[in-house]
Design a protein around this motif. Structure first.
Motif, PDB file in Angstrom:
ATOM      1  N   ALA A  24       0.845  -1.192   0.000  1.00 29.53           N
ATOM      2  CA  ALA A  24       0.000   0.000   0.000  1.00 29.53           C
ATOM      3  C   ALA A  24       0.880   1.242   0.000  1.00 29.53           C
ATOM      4  O   ALA A  24       1.909   1.278   0.685  1.00 29.53           O
ATOM      5  N   VAL A  25       0.489   2.229  -0.786  1.00 30.32           N
ATOM      6  CA  VAL A  25       1.176   3.525  -0.810  1.00 30.32           C
ATOM      7  C   VAL A  25       0.132   4.630  -0.764  1.00 30.32           C
ATOM      8  O   VAL A  25      -0.999   4.450  -1.217  1.00 30.32           O
ATOM      9  N   PRO A  26       0.484   5.789  -0.219  1.00 24.88           N
ATOM     10  CA  PRO A  26      -0.461   6.914  -0.220  1.00 24.88           C
ATOM     11  C   PRO A  26      -0.723   7.424  -1.630  1.00 24.88           C
ATOM     12  O   PRO A  26       0.031   7.130  -2.572  1.00 24.88           O
ATOM     13  N   ASP A  27      -1.781   8.191  -1.767  1.00 26.14           N
ATOM     14  CA  ASP A  27      -2.136   8.748  -3.082  1.00 26.14           C
ATOM     15  C   ASP A  27      -1.241   9.910  -3.485  1.00 26.14           C
ATOM     16  O   ASP A  27      -1.037  10.158  -4.677  1.00 26.14           O
ATOM     17  N   ILE A  28      -0.704  10.641  -2.519  1.00 29.97           N
ATOM     18  CA  ILE A  28       0.056  11.859  -2.828  1.00 29.97           C
ATOM     19  C   ILE A  28       1.467  11.510  -3.283  1.00 29.97           C
ATOM     20  O   ILE A  28       2.203  10.801  -2.586  1.00 29.97           O
ATOM     21  N   THR A  29       1.838  12.007  -4.452  1.00 32.11           N
ATOM     22  CA  THR A  29       3.189  11.839  -4.982  1.00 32.11           C
ATOM     23  C   THR A  29       3.947  13.148  -4.847  1.00 32.11           C
ATOM     24  O   THR A  29       3.459  14.212  -5.255  1.00 32.11           O
ATOM     25  N   LEU A  30       5.139  13.072  -4.273  1.00 34.72           N
ATOM     26  CA  LEU A  30       6.000  14.247  -4.124  1.00 34.72           C
ATOM     27  C   LEU A  30       7.208  14.045  -5.022  1.00 34.72           C
ATOM     28  O   LEU A  30       8.057  13.194  -4.757  1.00 34.72           O
ATOM     29  N   THR A  31       7.285  14.805  -6.106  1.00 32.56           N
ATOM     30  CA  THR A  31       8.361  14.638  -7.073  1.00 32.56           C
ATOM     31  C   THR A  31       9.602  15.429  -6.645  1.00 32.56           C
ATOM     32  O   THR A  31       9.551  16.267  -5.742  1.00 32.56           O
ATOM     33  N   ASN A  32      10.700  15.167  -7.329  1.00 32.08           N
ATOM     34  CA  ASN A  32      11.917  15.933  -7.076  1.00 32.08           C
ATOM     35  C   ASN A  32      11.717  17.407  -7.394  1.00 32.08           C
ATOM     36  O   ASN A  32      12.247  18.282  -6.698  1.00 32.08           O
ATOM     37  N   ASP A  33      10.965  17.695  -8.444  1.00 38.01           N
ATOM     38  CA  ASP A  33      10.687  19.094  -8.783  1.00 38.01           C
ATOM     39  C   ASP A  33       9.850  19.765  -7.697  1.00 38.01           C
ATOM     40  O   ASP A  33      10.023  20.956  -7.408  1.00 38.01           O
ATOM     41  N   ASP A  34       8.944  18.997  -7.084  1.00 38.49           N
ATOM     42  CA  ASP A  34       8.173  19.540  -5.959  1.00 38.49           C
ATOM     43  C   ASP A  34       9.100  19.915  -4.811  1.00 38.49           C
ATOM     44  O   ASP A  34       8.961  20.984  -4.198  1.00 38.49           O
ATOM     45  N   LEU A  35      10.056  19.028  -4.499  1.00 39.17           N
ATOM     46  CA  LEU A  35      10.982  19.296  -3.400  1.00 39.17           C
ATOM     47  C   LEU A  35      11.882  20.491  -3.687  1.00 39.17           C
ATOM     48  O   LEU A  35      12.318  21.176  -2.756  1.00 39.17           O
ATOM     49  N   ALA A  36      12.144  20.739  -4.951  1.00 33.91           N
ATOM     50  CA  ALA A  36      12.970  21.889  -5.325  1.00 33.91           C
ATOM     51  C   ALA A  36      12.294  23.208  -4.966  1.00 33.91           C
ATOM     52  O   ALA A  36      12.956  24.258  -4.897  1.00 33.91           O
ATOM     53  N   GLN A  37      10.974  23.161  -4.716  1.00 37.03           N
ATOM     54  CA  GLN A  37      10.258  24.350  -4.263  1.00 37.03           C
ATOM     55  C   GLN A  37      10.332  24.512  -2.745  1.00 37.03           C
ATOM     56  O   GLN A  37       9.960  25.556  -2.214  1.00 37.03           O
ATOM     57  N   VAL A  38      10.825  23.455  -2.054  1.00 34.56           N
ATOM     58  CA  VAL A  38      10.877  23.463  -0.595  1.00 34.56           C
ATOM     59  C   VAL A  38      12.293  23.736  -0.100  1.00 34.56           C
ATOM     60  O   VAL A  38      12.493  24.492   0.852  1.00 34.56           O
ATOM     61  N   VAL A  39      13.283  23.081  -0.730  1.00 34.15           N
ATOM     62  CA  VAL A  39      14.684  23.246  -0.349  1.00 34.15           C
ATOM     63  C   VAL A  39      15.517  23.488  -1.600  1.00 34.15           C
ATOM     64  O   VAL A  39      15.057  23.281  -2.727  1.00 34.15           O
ATOM     65  N   GLU A  40      16.754  23.909  -1.385  1.00 30.99           N
ATOM     66  CA  GLU A  40      17.656  24.163  -2.516  1.00 30.99           C
ATOM     67  C   GLU A  40      18.176  22.829  -3.057  1.00 30.99           C
ATOM     68  O   GLU A  40      19.124  22.240  -2.550  1.00 30.99           O
ATOM     69  N   THR A  41      17.514  22.349  -4.095  1.00 31.83           N
ATOM     70  CA  THR A  41      17.897  21.092  -4.726  1.00 31.83           C
ATOM     71  C   THR A  41      17.339  21.088  -6.137  1.00 31.83           C
ATOM     72  O   THR A  41      16.762  22.067  -6.591  1.00 31.83           O
ATOM     73  N   SER A  42      17.504  19.972  -6.845  1.00 34.43           N
ATOM     74  CA  SER A  42      16.986  19.859  -8.199  1.00 34.43           C
ATOM     75  C   SER A  42      16.741  18.396  -8.524  1.00 34.43           C
ATOM     76  O   SER A  42      17.271  17.483  -7.859  1.00 34.43           O
ATOM     77  N   ASP A  43      15.946  18.165  -9.545  1.00 33.92           N
ATOM     78  CA  ASP A  43      15.676  16.800  -9.982  1.00 33.92           C
ATOM     79  C   ASP A  43      16.974  16.093 -10.360  1.00 33.92           C
ATOM     80  O   ASP A  43      17.198  14.933  -9.981  1.00 33.92           O
ATOM     81  N   GLU A  44      17.848  16.778 -11.074  1.00 34.74           N
ATOM     82  CA  GLU A  44      19.116  16.170 -11.501  1.00 34.74           C
ATOM     83  C   GLU A  44      19.990  15.831 -10.316  1.00 34.74           C
ATOM     84  O   GLU A  44      20.603  14.753 -10.267  1.00 34.74           O
ATOM     85  N   TRP A  45      20.061  16.717  -9.317  1.00 37.85           N
ATOM     86  CA  TRP A  45      20.914  16.501  -8.144  1.00 37.85           C
ATOM     87  C   TRP A  45      20.444  15.261  -7.382  1.00 37.85           C
ATOM     88  O   TRP A  45      21.250  14.415  -6.980  1.00 37.85           O
ATOM     89  N   ILE A  46      19.131  15.130  -7.177  1.00 37.92           N
ATOM     90  CA  ILE A  46      18.594  14.006  -6.419  1.00 37.92           C
ATOM     91  C   ILE A  46      18.770  12.700  -7.189  1.00 37.92           C
ATOM     92  O   ILE A  46      19.239  11.692  -6.644  1.00 37.92           O
ATOM     93  N   LYS A  47      18.401  12.689  -8.469  1.00 36.44           N
ATOM     94  CA  LYS A  47      18.479  11.458  -9.258  1.00 36.44           C
ATOM     95  C   LYS A  47      19.912  10.962  -9.397  1.00 36.44           C
ATOM     96  O   LYS A  47      20.168   9.758  -9.316  1.00 36.44           O
ATOM     97  N   SER A  48      20.858  11.886  -9.606  1.00 36.86           N
ATOM     98  CA  SER A  48      22.241  11.465  -9.824  1.00 36.86           C
ATOM     99  C   SER A  48      22.866  10.871  -8.568  1.00 36.86           C
ATOM    100  O   SER A  48      23.790  10.059  -8.654  1.00 36.86           O
ATOM    101  N   ARG A  49      22.360  11.244  -7.397  1.00 32.27           N
ATOM    102  CA  ARG A  49      22.943  10.779  -6.135  1.00 32.27           C
ATOM    103  C   ARG A  49      22.168   9.634  -5.488  1.00 32.27           C
ATOM    104  O   ARG A  49      22.737   8.868  -4.712  1.00 32.27           O
ATOM    105  N   THR A  50      20.881   9.544  -5.790  1.00 29.39           N
ATOM    106  CA  THR A  50      20.062   8.532  -5.116  1.00 29.39           C
ATOM    107  C   THR A  50      19.290   7.628  -6.068  1.00 29.39           C
ATOM    108  O   THR A  50      18.859   6.538  -5.661  1.00 29.39           O
ATOM    109  N   GLY A  51      19.075   8.074  -7.296  1.00 35.53           N
ATOM    110  CA  GLY A  51      18.236   7.324  -8.216  1.00 35.53           C
ATOM    111  C   GLY A  51      16.751   7.520  -7.985  1.00 35.53           C
ATOM    112  O   GLY A  51      15.917   6.928  -8.674  1.00 35.53           O
ATOM    113  N   ILE A  52      16.391   8.366  -7.026  1.00 34.69           N
ATOM    114  CA  ILE A  52      14.984   8.583  -6.676  1.00 34.69           C
ATOM    115  C   ILE A  52      14.372   9.657  -7.577  1.00 34.69           C
ATOM    116  O   ILE A  52      14.945  10.728  -7.765  1.00 34.69           O
ATOM    117  N   HIS A  53      13.199   9.361  -8.132  1.00 39.35           N
ATOM    118  CA  HIS A  53      12.471  10.318  -8.966  1.00 39.35           C
ATOM    119  C   HIS A  53      11.319  10.969  -8.195  1.00 39.35           C
ATOM    120  O   HIS A  53      10.999  12.129  -8.413  1.00 39.35           O
TER     121      HIS A  53
END
Length: 252
Positions: A17-46
């Motif tokens: 089971a997983v929750p309905d809400i999806t939080l993308t890397n681009d969403d997190l870039a609005q919360v903290v100083e990060t980016s989709d590329e930075w997260i994916k290249s270091r963790t593989g998480i989308h």
């Protein structure tokens, strides 16, 4: 006529089971100083899933448990034991008995097991021992965590890594043991590398007595040390588990 005995175990059903809400890397870039590329290249998480304010760990665990029971072809009343592997229970006294109630597993013993990232593995091995000793025949093991409740969303080192989900398996007594072997290790010297710490404040009760009261703080993590530990220790523990199982690398 002698009663039929079983000394082995088999995994007969799975659920998730997983929750309905999806939080993308681009969403997190609005919360903290990060980016989709930075997260994916270091963790593989989308992206990751997070609970809404109206949901809780119990609802996720129950959903996963129901799927596992359906997959195994069992009713909730067939279950003898429920093990909930979690570090983020809704209640400090535990969630397993509430899950037992909401599933309708009225004949099942239920308890929580807290072993953090290793919780599901510890739960599986614990369940196996109950079956191998003949204490129980049908066990529901649920691994569930709601780490979004404990994240410091201003800390980009941790907020990009964690989410919420639940998984479940039904484990039953079987004439052939499907758990070939295992290896377990603990190293308490690194206890302070990944924590949800308790912050204590002094509260005087009388002129002579003071106690500590407080609350749990968000997750703290030393990512570099965790990575070094994983690279060093995980291959070794896999080798040991294969050895105990009588399985060679070439058989994989």
């Amino acid at each position: 006529m002698m009663a039929e005995t079983f000394t082995g175990i088999a995994l007969t059903g799975t659920g998730s089971a997983v929750p309905d809400i999806t939080l993308t890397n681009d969403d997190l870039a609005q919360v903290v100083e990060t980016s989709d590329e930075w997260i994916k290249s270091r963790t593989g998480i989308h992206s990751r899933r997070v609970l809404s304010a109206k949901e809780n760990l119990t609802s996720l665990a129950v959903q996963a448990g129901k799927q596992a029971l359906l997959s195994a072809g069992l009713a909730a009343t067939d279950i003898n034991l429920i093990i909930l592997a979690t570090s983020t229970a809704d209640d400090r006294f535990g969630n397993a008995t509430r899950i037992q109630y909401e599933l309708g597993a009225k004949w099942a013993v239920a308890f929580d097991l807290n072993a953090a990232c290793s919780g599901f593995v510890f739960g599986l091995i614990t369940a196996a021992q109950f079956i191998r000793t003949g204490a129980y025949r049908n066990i529901l093991l649920i691994g569930a965590d709601v780490l979004s409740h404990w994240i410091d969303w201003s800390d980009r080192r941790t907020c990009v890594l964690f989410g919420d989900a639940a998984g479940a398996v039904v484990i039953q007594a079987h004439d052939e043991d499907r758990l070939l072997g295992f290896e377990m290790r603990s190293d308490g010297s690194s206890y302070n590398q990944l924590n949800i710490p308790f912050h204590t404040q002094l509260r005087p009760l009388t002129d002579d007595v003071s106690i500590g009261q407080g609350s749990f703080m968000p997750i703290t993590m030393n990512g570099q040390e965790i990575y070094k530990f994983a690279v060093r220790s995980v291959p070794e523990i896999i080798d040991k588990a294969l050895f105990r199982s009588g399985v060679s690398h070439v058989d994989l």
